[in-house]
Design an enzyme around this catalytic site. Structure first.
Site, PDB file in Angstrom:
ATOM      1  N   GLU A  42      28.039  39.031  98.277  1.00 60.64           N
ATOM      2  CA  GLU A  42      29.359  38.736  98.281  1.00 60.64           C
ATOM      3  C   GLU A  42      29.563  39.236  96.858  1.00 60.64           C
ATOM      4  O   GLU A  42      30.653  39.663  96.646  1.00 60.64           O
ATOM      5  CB  GLU A  42      29.618  37.245  98.537  1.00 60.64           C
ATOM      6  CG  GLU A  42      31.035  36.964  98.248  1.00 60.64           C
ATOM      7  CD  GLU A  42      31.526  35.645  98.434  1.00 60.64           C
ATOM      8  OE1 GLU A  42      30.550  34.813  98.965  1.00 60.64           O
ATOM      9  OE2 GLU A  42      32.619  35.368  98.703  1.00 60.64           O
ATOM     10  N   ASP A  74      24.655  35.701 100.790  1.00 61.76           N
ATOM     11  CA  ASP A  74      25.629  34.923 100.101  1.00 61.76           C
ATOM     12  C   ASP A  74      24.808  33.775  99.191  1.00 61.76           C
ATOM     13  O   ASP A  74      24.347  33.119  99.638  1.00 61.76           O
ATOM     14  CB  ASP A  74      26.396  34.126 101.348  1.00 61.76           C
ATOM     15  CG  ASP A  74      27.604  33.510 100.771  1.00 61.76           C
ATOM     16  OD1 ASP A  74      28.043  33.244  99.647  1.00 61.76           O
ATOM     17  OD2 ASP A  74      28.642  33.368 101.492  1.00 61.76           O
ATOM     18  N   ILE A  94      25.997  31.582  97.363  1.00 57.39           N
ATOM     19  CA  ILE A  94      26.412  30.037  97.338  1.00 57.39           C
ATOM     20  C   ILE A  94      27.467  30.305  98.641  1.00 57.39           C
ATOM     21  O   ILE A  94      28.742  30.793  98.332  1.00 57.39           O
ATOM     22  CB  ILE A  94      27.070  29.676  96.363  1.00 57.39           C
ATOM     23  CG1 ILE A  94      26.169  29.547  95.061  1.00 57.39           C
ATOM     24  CG2 ILE A  94      27.625  28.405  96.494  1.00 57.39           C
ATOM     25  CD1 ILE A  94      26.537  28.999  93.625  1.00 57.39           C
ATOM     26  N   ASP A  95      27.152  29.613  99.769  1.00 57.21           N
ATOM     27  CA  ASP A  95      28.299  29.664 100.712  1.00 57.21           C
ATOM     28  C   ASP A  95      28.843  28.109 100.608  1.00 57.21           C
ATOM     29  O   ASP A  95      27.982  27.379 100.777  1.00 57.21           O
ATOM     30  CB  ASP A  95      27.587  29.709 102.163  1.00 57.21           C
ATOM     31  CG  ASP A  95      28.747  29.861 103.155  1.00 57.21           C
ATOM     32  OD1 ASP A  95      29.706  30.778 102.991  1.00 57.21           O
ATOM     33  OD2 ASP A  95      28.641  29.027 103.999  1.00 57.21           O
ATOM     34  N   THR A 105      31.484  27.459  98.227  1.00 58.44           N
ATOM     35  CA  THR A 105      31.499  27.530  96.595  1.00 58.44           C
ATOM     36  C   THR A 105      32.672  26.223  96.338  1.00 58.44           C
ATOM     37  O   THR A 105      32.320  25.918  95.344  1.00 58.44           O
ATOM     38  CB  THR A 105      32.244  28.830  96.262  1.00 58.44           C
ATOM     39  OG1 THR A 105      31.009  29.686  96.428  1.00 58.44           O
ATOM     40  CG2 THR A 105      32.179  28.694  94.565  1.00 58.44           C
ATOM     41  N   ASP A 114      28.661  35.676 105.462  1.00 57.80           N
ATOM     42  CA  ASP A 114      28.603  34.328 105.921  1.00 57.80           C
ATOM     43  C   ASP A 114      28.016  33.885 107.259  1.00 57.80           C
ATOM     44  O   ASP A 114      27.565  32.687 107.659  1.00 57.80           O
ATOM     45  CB  ASP A 114      30.268  34.070 106.162  1.00 57.80           C
ATOM     46  CG  ASP A 114      31.130  34.247 105.006  1.00 57.80           C
ATOM     47  OD1 ASP A 114      31.034  33.578 104.076  1.00 57.80           O
ATOM     48  OD2 ASP A 114      32.046  34.661 105.253  1.00 57.80           O
TER      49      ASP A 114
HETATM   50  P1  2AM Z   1      32.393  31.209 100.324  1.00 63.65           P
HETATM   51  O1  2AM Z   1      32.238  29.623 100.127  1.00 63.65           O
HETATM   52  O2  2AM Z   1      31.014  31.819 100.132  1.00 63.65           O
HETATM   53  O3  2AM Z   1      33.316  32.007  99.934  1.00 63.65           O
HETATM   54  C1  2AM Z   1      35.291  28.045 103.827  1.00 63.65           C
HETATM   55  O4  2AM Z   1      36.240  27.940 104.758  1.00 63.65           O
HETATM   56  C2  2AM Z   1      34.184  29.161 104.202  1.00 63.65           C
HETATM   57  O5  2AM Z   1      34.989  30.445 104.314  1.00 63.65           O
HETATM   58  C3  2AM Z   1      33.244  29.351 103.261  1.00 63.65           C
HETATM   59  O6  2AM Z   1      32.125  29.719 104.160  1.00 63.65           O
HETATM   60  C4  2AM Z   1      33.480  30.438 102.551  1.00 63.65           C
HETATM   61  O7  2AM Z   1      32.431  31.147 101.980  1.00 63.65           O
HETATM   62  C5  2AM Z   1      34.357  31.182 103.678  1.00 63.65           C
HETATM   63  N1  2AM Z   1      35.213  32.226 103.009  1.00 63.65           N
HETATM   64  C6  2AM Z   1      35.126  33.660 102.816  1.00 63.65           C
HETATM   65  N2  2AM Z   1      36.460  34.059 102.165  1.00 63.65           N
HETATM   66  C7  2AM Z   1      36.959  33.043 102.058  1.00 63.65           C
HETATM   67  C8  2AM Z   1      38.242  32.920 101.351  1.00 63.65           C
HETATM   68  N3  2AM Z   1      38.884  34.154 101.014  1.00 63.65           N
HETATM   69  N4  2AM Z   1      38.561  32.037 101.010  1.00 63.65           N
HETATM   70  C9  2AM Z   1      38.037  30.719 101.245  1.00 63.65           C
HETATM   71  N5  2AM Z   1      36.965  30.811 101.828  1.00 63.65           N
HETATM   72  C10 2AM Z   1      36.194  31.837 102.238  1.00 63.65           C
HETATM   73 CA    CA Z   2      30.457  32.622 102.143  1.00 60.66          CA
HETATM   74 CA    CA Z   3      29.869  32.706  98.514  1.00 62.09          CA
HETATM   75 CA    CA Z   4      33.354  33.385  97.794  1.00 62.76          CA
END
Ligand code: 2AM
Ligand code: CA
Ligand code: CA
Ligand code: CA
Length: 284
Positions: A72, A93, A95-96, A98, A223
């Protein structure tokens, strides 16, 4: 390294140990000070996202110099490749979830998938805060901290607990009515709806049988790469929400514990879209 020469078992052991090490860094950032930056309008990123991805990709690259990487945060050319190839490819990823991570909500994880010939063959989802490591190797089942997992047997949406990942509903778009309609339809048809904010962990919860299904729109390969394998290895199904073909690079997916459940949601989404399109036509 040709894909056929890759020793999956040893590769798995290597990446599992690496993930546990990355988990120490993850915990450090979760509990301590971190630099938080606004990425997009709604998306946050911390210095730990980059730190963990760098650590994972640099170490894997040293061990497997011929492998490809998709992450990512785009560590050193890791995202220079748009299409998935047949070469072994790590999809990461760091940190999923975040936003949860920044808030101190322990629903967040590291997600690492490996594809060979475009098929996921290793999947690891690790929540360092709860010390839960979900893992799968293709053809060998899904595990939580080494114990075999079996997903639930729920076949009907009205008895199902569903996770929805639809942050896209906030985006200004001409399809806002479609998204709102899908959300409304699924919410009314299911026993319960959850929005946990970590797509990867939600997929692991399906493998575990703690959730029955998931509907997600506009997510990214990192994801889902690990979670898809976990669900399949626990006995579940993953399909594209509308198309015939499931595409790991463009995940608009429905995942669930049984085929029946997944197909019921898919039909509901398609019928709901049709209804809304008809409404649009009437208006003009
Ligand atoms: P992330 O935390 O790695 O960004 C949140 O609803 C989920 O959707 C998380 O798994 C988040 O991953 C992902 N996600 C992907 N794109 C996003 C975006 N633009 N905004 C918020 N969440 C996103
Ligand atoms: Ca993610
Ligand atoms: Ca992430
Ligand atoms: Ca992100």
């Amino acid at each position: 390294t040709m894909s056929s020469e890759l020793d999956i078992q040893r590769t798995f052991e290597f990446v599992k140990d690496l993930t546990l090490k990355a988990g120490e860094v993850f915990k450090c950032g979760f509990e301590g000070e971190k630099v938080v930056t606004v990425k997009d309008e709604w998306d946050l990123v911390t210095d730990y996202d980059k730190k963990i991805e760098d650590f994972l990709i640099n170490t894997l690259r040293e061990k497997f110099p011929e492998h490809l990487f998709i992450g990512e945060e785009g560590t050193a050319g890791s995202s220079d490749q748009i299409e998935l190839t047949d070469e072994p490819t790590w999809i990461i990823d760091p940190i999923d979830g975040t936003i949860n991570y920044v808030n101190g909500l322990p629903i967040t994880c590291i997600s690492i998938g490996l594809t060979v010939c475009k098929e996921p063959v290793i999947g690891i989802i690790y929540n360092p805060i709860t010390s839960e490591l979900y893992s799968a190797i293709k053809g060998q089942g899904a595990f939580l901290n080494g114990k075999p997992l079996k997903s639930s047997k729920t076949t009907e949406l009205k008895k199902a607990l569903i996770e929805i990942e639809m942050f896209s509903i906030r985006f200004p778009s001409k399809d806002r009515d479609l998204r709102a309609g899908r959300l409304d339809a699924v919410t009314h048809a299911a026993r319960g709806v959850r929005f946990m904010g970590s797509a990867a962990l939600a997929l692991a919860f399906i493998a575990r049988g703690a959730l029955d299904c998931i509907y997600m729109e506009m997510l990214k390969p990192w994801d889902i790469a690990a979670g898809v394998l976990l669900i399949r290895e626990a006995g579940g199904t993953v399909v594209d929400a509308k198309e015939k073909e499931f595409n790991i690079m463009r995940p608009n997916i429905i995942g669930g514990v049984t085929c029946e459940l997944v197909m019921e949601i898919k039909k509901l989404i398609i019928d709901t879209d049709l209804k809304i399109m008809r409404k649009r036509l009437k208006r003009t």
